[in-house]
Design a protein around this motif. Structure first.
Motif, PDB file in Angstrom:
ATOM      1  N   ILE A   1      -4.258  -2.500   5.708  1.00 58.09           N
ATOM      2  CA  ILE A   1      -3.370  -3.232   6.771  1.00 58.09           C
ATOM      3  C   ILE A   1      -2.083  -2.214   6.891  1.00 58.09           C
ATOM      4  O   ILE A   1      -1.593  -2.338   6.172  1.00 58.09           O
ATOM      5  CB  ILE A   1      -3.421  -4.936   6.558  1.00 58.09           C
ATOM      6  CG1 ILE A   1      -2.304  -5.329   6.091  1.00 58.09           C
ATOM      7  CG2 ILE A   1      -4.653  -5.024   6.655  1.00 58.09           C
ATOM      8  CD1 ILE A   1      -1.666  -6.695   5.907  1.00 58.09           C
ATOM      9  N   THR A   2      -1.731  -2.383   7.992  1.00 56.63           N
ATOM     10  CA  THR A   2      -0.010  -1.920   8.656  1.00 56.63           C
ATOM     11  C   THR A   2       1.016  -3.151   8.135  1.00 56.63           C
ATOM     12  O   THR A   2       0.520  -4.340   7.993  1.00 56.63           O
ATOM     13  CB  THR A   2      -0.218  -1.768  10.558  1.00 56.63           C
ATOM     14  OG1 THR A   2      -0.661  -2.964  10.726  1.00 56.63           O
ATOM     15  CG2 THR A   2      -1.205  -1.110  10.167  1.00 56.63           C
ATOM     16  N   GLU A   3       1.339  -2.769   8.315  1.00 53.24           N
ATOM     17  CA  GLU A   3       3.488  -3.919   7.774  1.00 53.24           C
ATOM     18  C   GLU A   3       3.443  -4.380   9.830  1.00 53.24           C
ATOM     19  O   GLU A   3       4.016  -5.504   8.944  1.00 53.24           O
ATOM     20  CB  GLU A   3       4.155  -2.630   7.721  1.00 53.24           C
ATOM     21  CG  GLU A   3       5.555  -3.611   7.571  1.00 53.24           C
ATOM     22  CD  GLU A   3       6.688  -3.223   7.537  1.00 53.24           C
ATOM     23  OE1 GLU A   3       7.470  -3.469   7.339  1.00 53.24           O
ATOM     24  OE2 GLU A   3       7.334  -1.832   8.542  1.00 53.24           O
ATOM     25  N   ALA A   4       2.942  -3.732  10.500  1.00 58.69           N
ATOM     26  CA  ALA A   4       2.835  -4.635  11.664  1.00 58.69           C
ATOM     27  C   ALA A   4       1.884  -5.980  12.074  1.00 58.69           C
ATOM     28  O   ALA A   4       2.456  -7.235  12.014  1.00 58.69           O
ATOM     29  CB  ALA A   4       2.546  -3.569  12.600  1.00 58.69           C
TER      30      ALA A   4
ATOM     31  N   ILE B   1       3.404   2.141   3.274  1.00 59.80           N
ATOM     32  CA  ILE B   1       3.009   2.328   4.109  1.00 59.80           C
ATOM     33  C   ILE B   1       2.108   1.324   4.904  1.00 59.80           C
ATOM     34  O   ILE B   1       1.375   1.361   5.974  1.00 59.80           O
ATOM     35  CB  ILE B   1       1.707   3.836   4.416  1.00 59.80           C
ATOM     36  CG1 ILE B   1       0.954   3.462   3.279  1.00 59.80           C
ATOM     37  CG2 ILE B   1       3.101   4.819   3.983  1.00 59.80           C
ATOM     38  CD1 ILE B   1      -0.575   4.986   3.363  1.00 59.80           C
ATOM     39  N   GLY B   2       1.689   0.295   4.083  1.00 61.44           N
ATOM     40  CA  GLY B   2       1.708  -0.671   4.973  1.00 61.44           C
ATOM     41  C   GLY B   2       0.999  -1.693   3.410  1.00 61.44           C
ATOM     42  O   GLY B   2       1.915  -1.981   2.231  1.00 61.44           O
ATOM     43  N   TYR B   3      -0.168  -2.611   3.584  1.00 66.90           N
ATOM     44  CA  TYR B   3      -0.125  -3.906   2.679  1.00 66.90           C
ATOM     45  C   TYR B   3      -1.515  -3.795   2.110  1.00 66.90           C
ATOM     46  O   TYR B   3      -2.592  -2.906   3.066  1.00 66.90           O
ATOM     47  CB  TYR B   3       0.098  -4.721   2.929  1.00 66.90           C
ATOM     48  CG  TYR B   3       1.522  -5.065   3.100  1.00 66.90           C
ATOM     49  CD1 TYR B   3       2.338  -5.659   2.114  1.00 66.90           C
ATOM     50  CD2 TYR B   3       1.895  -4.581   3.926  1.00 66.90           C
ATOM     51  CE1 TYR B   3       3.917  -6.028   2.909  1.00 66.90           C
ATOM     52  CE2 TYR B   3       3.686  -4.987   4.575  1.00 66.90           C
ATOM     53  CZ  TYR B   3       4.577  -6.018   3.594  1.00 66.90           C
ATOM     54  OH  TYR B   3       5.703  -6.016   3.711  1.00 66.90           O
TER      55      TYR B   3
ATOM     56  N   ARG C   1       0.798  -1.089  -0.311  1.00 72.67           N
ATOM     57  CA  ARG C   1      -0.542  -0.193  -0.128  1.00 72.67           C
ATOM     58  C   ARG C   1       0.764   1.187   0.341  1.00 72.67           C
ATOM     59  O   ARG C   1       1.474   1.950   0.703  1.00 72.67           O
ATOM     60  CB  ARG C   1      -0.723   0.131   1.407  1.00 72.67           C
ATOM     61  CG  ARG C   1      -1.589   1.325   1.088  1.00 72.67           C
ATOM     62  CD  ARG C   1      -2.663   0.779   2.955  1.00 72.67           C
ATOM     63  NE  ARG C   1      -3.696   2.070   2.887  1.00 72.67           N
ATOM     64  CZ  ARG C   1      -3.948   2.689   4.149  1.00 72.67           C
ATOM     65  NH1 ARG C   1      -2.444   2.495   5.119  1.00 72.67           N
ATOM     66  NH2 ARG C   1      -4.466   3.625   3.804  1.00 72.67           N
TER      67      ARG C   1
ATOM     68  N   TYR D   1     -10.435  -0.083   6.628  1.00 75.07           N
ATOM     69  CA  TYR D   1      -8.679  -0.067   7.042  1.00 75.07           C
ATOM     70  C   TYR D   1      -9.413  -0.431   8.284  1.00 75.07           C
ATOM     71  O   TYR D   1     -10.370  -0.995   8.730  1.00 75.07           O
ATOM     72  CB  TYR D   1      -8.290   1.458   6.444  1.00 75.07           C
ATOM     73  CG  TYR D   1      -9.326   2.728   7.603  1.00 75.07           C
ATOM     74  CD1 TYR D   1      -8.058   3.418   8.190  1.00 75.07           C
ATOM     75  CD2 TYR D   1     -10.309   2.964   7.355  1.00 75.07           C
ATOM     76  CE1 TYR D   1      -8.272   4.109   8.246  1.00 75.07           C
ATOM     77  CE2 TYR D   1     -11.035   4.217   8.090  1.00 75.07           C
ATOM     78  CZ  TYR D   1     -10.433   4.773   8.460  1.00 75.07           C
ATOM     79  OH  TYR D   1     -10.899   6.246   8.458  1.00 75.07           O
ATOM     80  N   LYS D   2      -8.339  -0.120   8.920  1.00 77.20           N
ATOM     81  CA  LYS D   2      -8.414  -0.150  10.650  1.00 77.20           C
ATOM     82  C   LYS D   2      -9.440  -1.280  10.852  1.00 77.20           C
ATOM     83  O   LYS D   2     -10.110  -2.112  12.240  1.00 77.20           O
ATOM     84  CB  LYS D   2      -9.011   0.917  11.493  1.00 77.20           C
ATOM     85  CG  LYS D   2      -9.376   2.085  12.052  1.00 77.20           C
ATOM     86  CD  LYS D   2      -9.536   2.914  12.307  1.00 77.20           C
ATOM     87  CE  LYS D   2      -9.058   4.744  12.491  1.00 77.20           C
ATOM     88  NZ  LYS D   2      -9.707   5.557  12.889  1.00 77.20           N
TER      89      LYS D   2
ATOM     90  N   GLU E   1      -8.612   6.507  -0.778  1.00 72.37           N
ATOM     91  CA  GLU E   1      -8.230   5.894  -0.764  1.00 72.37           C
ATOM     92  C   GLU E   1      -8.723   4.749  -1.728  1.00 72.37           C
ATOM     93  O   GLU E   1      -9.730   4.124  -1.573  1.00 72.37           O
ATOM     94  CB  GLU E   1      -7.758   5.457   1.127  1.00 72.37           C
ATOM     95  CG  GLU E   1      -8.486   4.427   1.352  1.00 72.37           C
ATOM     96  CD  GLU E   1      -6.333   4.011   1.382  1.00 72.37           C
ATOM     97  OE1 GLU E   1      -6.095   3.189   0.894  1.00 72.37           O
ATOM     98  OE2 GLU E   1      -6.033   4.384   2.085  1.00 72.37           O
TER      99      GLU E   1
ATOM    100  N   GLN F   1       1.149  -7.928   8.852  1.00 71.65           N
ATOM    101  CA  GLN F   1       1.347  -8.504   7.839  1.00 71.65           C
ATOM    102  C   GLN F   1       2.325  -9.120   8.716  1.00 71.65           C
ATOM    103  O   GLN F   1       2.751 -10.163   8.657  1.00 71.65           O
ATOM    104  CB  GLN F   1       1.724  -7.659   6.742  1.00 71.65           C
ATOM    105  CG  GLN F   1       2.690  -7.975   5.825  1.00 71.65           C
ATOM    106  CD  GLN F   1       1.630  -9.520   5.076  1.00 71.65           C
ATOM    107  OE1 GLN F   1       0.651  -9.507   5.492  1.00 71.65           O
ATOM    108  NE2 GLN F   1       2.133 -10.975   4.736  1.00 71.65           N
TER     109      GLN F   1
END
Length: 221
Positions: A61-64, A40-42, A24, A95-96, A90, A66
């Motif tokens: 989603i966030t990198e954390a 910034i993420g996926y 992402r 998200y979230k 977006e 994934q």
């Protein structure tokens, strides 16, 4: 997925099978002399059900997240997420993401590609590789499911004096420079207030991938 802008974003439940995992990314554009990428993420592309609707949809989603779950294509997952706030800014639908459950885990892909459908690498890898413009038609067809292809959220600096911006989505490729599936596609017009639109013909791609000669020498063999 289109959301009614007059209704507040809702929290939804979802379940589905992952069909693609992409970085992402946001891209900042100013006429034709600047293109800045930031990972910034996926984005997880799913085929399944959200809010009791059967459809394809995309989760940001966030990198954390994934790193924790190591999602793979063909995994079946469920959870909760929120509808996106800004339709034009977006690409992902939700998200979230929270309350993730992996209902069925797929075996790790071992095919060498293209398309490369194995586990997505860390965001640092994408950042170091850099991206070239990718034909949207290729992104929708031959490159679908490839971990090196992505659809980015693009912000165009339309008027520096007023801070006015325009938004759109563009496809890019982080993959090998000699990939037989790659095609840049047509030049991309970049508008600016009271000026003739500039045309990005791909000349910036060489600069965007120049760090590969340091980090990924195989791309230059």
């Amino acid at each position: 997925m289109k959301r009614n802008p007059f209704i507040e974003p809702q929290k939804i439940s979802f379940e589905g099978i992952i069909t693609s995992i992409e970085p992402r990314a946001t891209v900042w554009r100013y006429r034709m002399d600047n293109r800045t990428h930031r990972e910034i993420g996926y984005n997880l592309f799913l085929n399944g059900i959200y809010a009791e609707i059967k459809n394809d949809f995309v989760l940001a989603i966030t990198e954390a997240m994934q790193n924790k779950y190591r999602f793979r294509i063909n995994d079946r997952i469920s959870g909760n997420a929120w509808e996106k706030l800004h339709e034009e800014r977006e690409f992902a639908d939700f998200y979230k993401v929270s309350n993730i459950k992996i209902l069925a885990r797929c075996e790790q892909e071992t095919r060498s590609g293209p398309p490369w459908t194995g586990e997505a690498p860390d965001l640092e890898v994408y950042s170091n590789r850099g991206a070239r413009m990718l034909s949207t038609k290729r992104w929708k067809s031959k490159c679908r499911g490839c971990r090196w292809a992505n659809m980015s959220n693009v912000t165009i600096e339309y008027n520096f004096n007023t801070g006015a911006k325009k938004y759109r989505f563009e496809s890019f490729c982080y993959g090998p420079l000699d990939c037989p599936f790659y095609a840049m596609g047509p030049a991309r017009s970049v508008p600016y207030y009271k000026k003739e639109s500039s045309s990005d013909t791909g000349w910036m791609d060489d600069m965007c991938v120049e760090m590969r000669s340091i980090y990924f020498k195989e791309d230059y063999e």
